[in-house]
Design a protein around this motif. Structure first.
Motif, PDB file in Angstrom:
ATOM      1  N   ARG A   2      -7.558  20.436 -12.519  1.00  8.09           N
ATOM      2  CA  ARG A   2      -7.380  21.872 -12.769  1.00  8.09           C
ATOM      3  C   ARG A   2      -8.209  22.318 -13.962  1.00  8.09           C
ATOM      4  N   PRO A   3      -8.682  23.551 -13.961  1.00  8.91           N
ATOM      5  CA  PRO A   3      -9.458  24.036 -15.120  1.00  8.91           C
ATOM      6  C   PRO A   3      -8.574  24.177 -16.356  1.00  8.91           C
ATOM      7  N   TYR A   4      -9.177  24.015 -17.520  1.00  9.15           N
ATOM      8  CA  TYR A   4      -8.470  24.210 -18.788  1.00  9.15           C
ATOM      9  C   TYR A   4      -9.261  25.235 -19.590  1.00  9.15           C
ATOM     10  N   VAL A  29     -13.987  26.257 -21.985  1.00  9.17           N
ATOM     11  CA  VAL A  29     -13.416  26.013 -20.669  1.00  9.17           C
ATOM     12  C   VAL A  29     -13.887  24.650 -20.180  1.00  9.17           C
ATOM     13  N   TYR A  30     -12.965  23.909 -19.581  1.00 13.16           N
ATOM     14  CA  TYR A  30     -13.268  22.676 -18.853  1.00 13.16           C
ATOM     15  C   TYR A  30     -13.011  23.008 -17.378  1.00 13.16           C
ATOM     16  N   GLN A  31     -14.072  23.016 -16.578  1.00  9.79           N
ATOM     17  CA  GLN A  31     -13.962  23.416 -15.180  1.00  9.79           C
ATOM     18  C   GLN A  31     -14.372  22.248 -14.283  1.00  9.79           C
ATOM     19  N   PHE A  44     -17.578  20.714 -15.773  1.00  9.64           N
ATOM     20  CA  PHE A  44     -18.428  21.666 -16.473  1.00  9.64           C
ATOM     21  C   PHE A  44     -17.696  22.085 -17.758  1.00  9.64           C
ATOM     22  N   VAL A  45     -18.393  21.973 -18.882  1.00  8.71           N
ATOM     23  CA  VAL A  45     -17.812  22.353 -20.167  1.00  8.71           C
ATOM     24  C   VAL A  45     -18.695  23.422 -20.785  1.00  8.71           C
ATOM     25  N   GLU A  46     -18.064  24.523 -21.205  1.00  9.35           N
ATOM     26  CA  GLU A  46     -18.808  25.601 -21.866  1.00  9.35           C
ATOM     27  C   GLU A  46     -17.931  26.129 -22.987  1.00  9.35           C
TER      28      GLU A  46
END
Length: 195
Positions: A2-4, A29-31, A44-46
């Motif tokens: 799940r995204p965080y 966000v960790y997607q 994906f980390v932004e």
């Protein structure tokens, strides 16, 4: 899988190898990235450092809070001045002051007392109470029942503040006297007459 998402997360970061960690605020966000089968194959980390925005917003909130306090004080002073203009007897002035101060501070009781040094007592001349609180107007109490050192502080013109009369070292021995009049926390401000 799940995204965080985090907003203004406090994080201590080192800007260089020889620097101490400093506090920053980050949005990030960790997607999870999924393949055609729906399995996570990457994340994906932004993120953004929003420390400046956070500090500016906090400073703005502090200024708004100070302005609100100033507005409340100003409203209180205007209302007090209006009541004092209409109230002539000294006891009416004291009663108006008790009510306005009680509402301004959001407390359950404000009393105006007179001290009789010869008798070693104080008399509650007037008071304001918030709904359902028993009144103590007209009741005389022995000063020493509430702590001789505390009374000496007031006689010296100093403010006495206590958050919990049952646990405060200055009032613990006199907790029963405070409990009898329903006082848990108190703020006493002396009004000294000269001569």
């Amino acid at each position: 899988g799940r995204p965080y998402v985090a907003s203004r997360m406090p994080v201590r970061l080192h800007r260089g190898a020889d620097t101490e960690a400093s506090l920053h605020y980050l949005d990030f966000v960790y997607q999870p990235m999924r393949d055609a089968n729906g399995s996570v194959h990457a994340i994906f980390v932004e993120g953004n450092d929003v420390t400046g925005q956070h500090l500016q917003q906090r400073e703005l909130q502090d200024k708004v809070r100070l302005l609100e306090q100033a507005r409340r004080r100003h409203t209180f002073q205007l209302e007090l001045a209006e009541r004092l203009r209409a109230a002539v007897p000294a006891l009416d002035i004291a009663a108006s002051g008790c009510e306005l101060l009680g509402r301004f501070l959001g407390v359950s009781r404000v009393v105006f007392c007179e001290v009789d040094d010869d008798a070693g007592t104080f008399l509650v001349r007037c008071e304001w109470t918030r709904g359902g609180i028993d009144g103590v107007t007209g009741v005389a109490r022995a000063l020493n029942d509430f702590g001789a050192d505390n009374i000496a502080l007031l006689r010296a013109g100093q403010v006495f503040a206590c958050d919990d009369s049952a646990s405060d070292a200055r009032t613990r021995a006199f907790a029963n006297a405070y409990a009898k009049v329903g006082v848990i926390a108190s703020l006493a401000i002396p009004l000294l007459q000269q001569g």
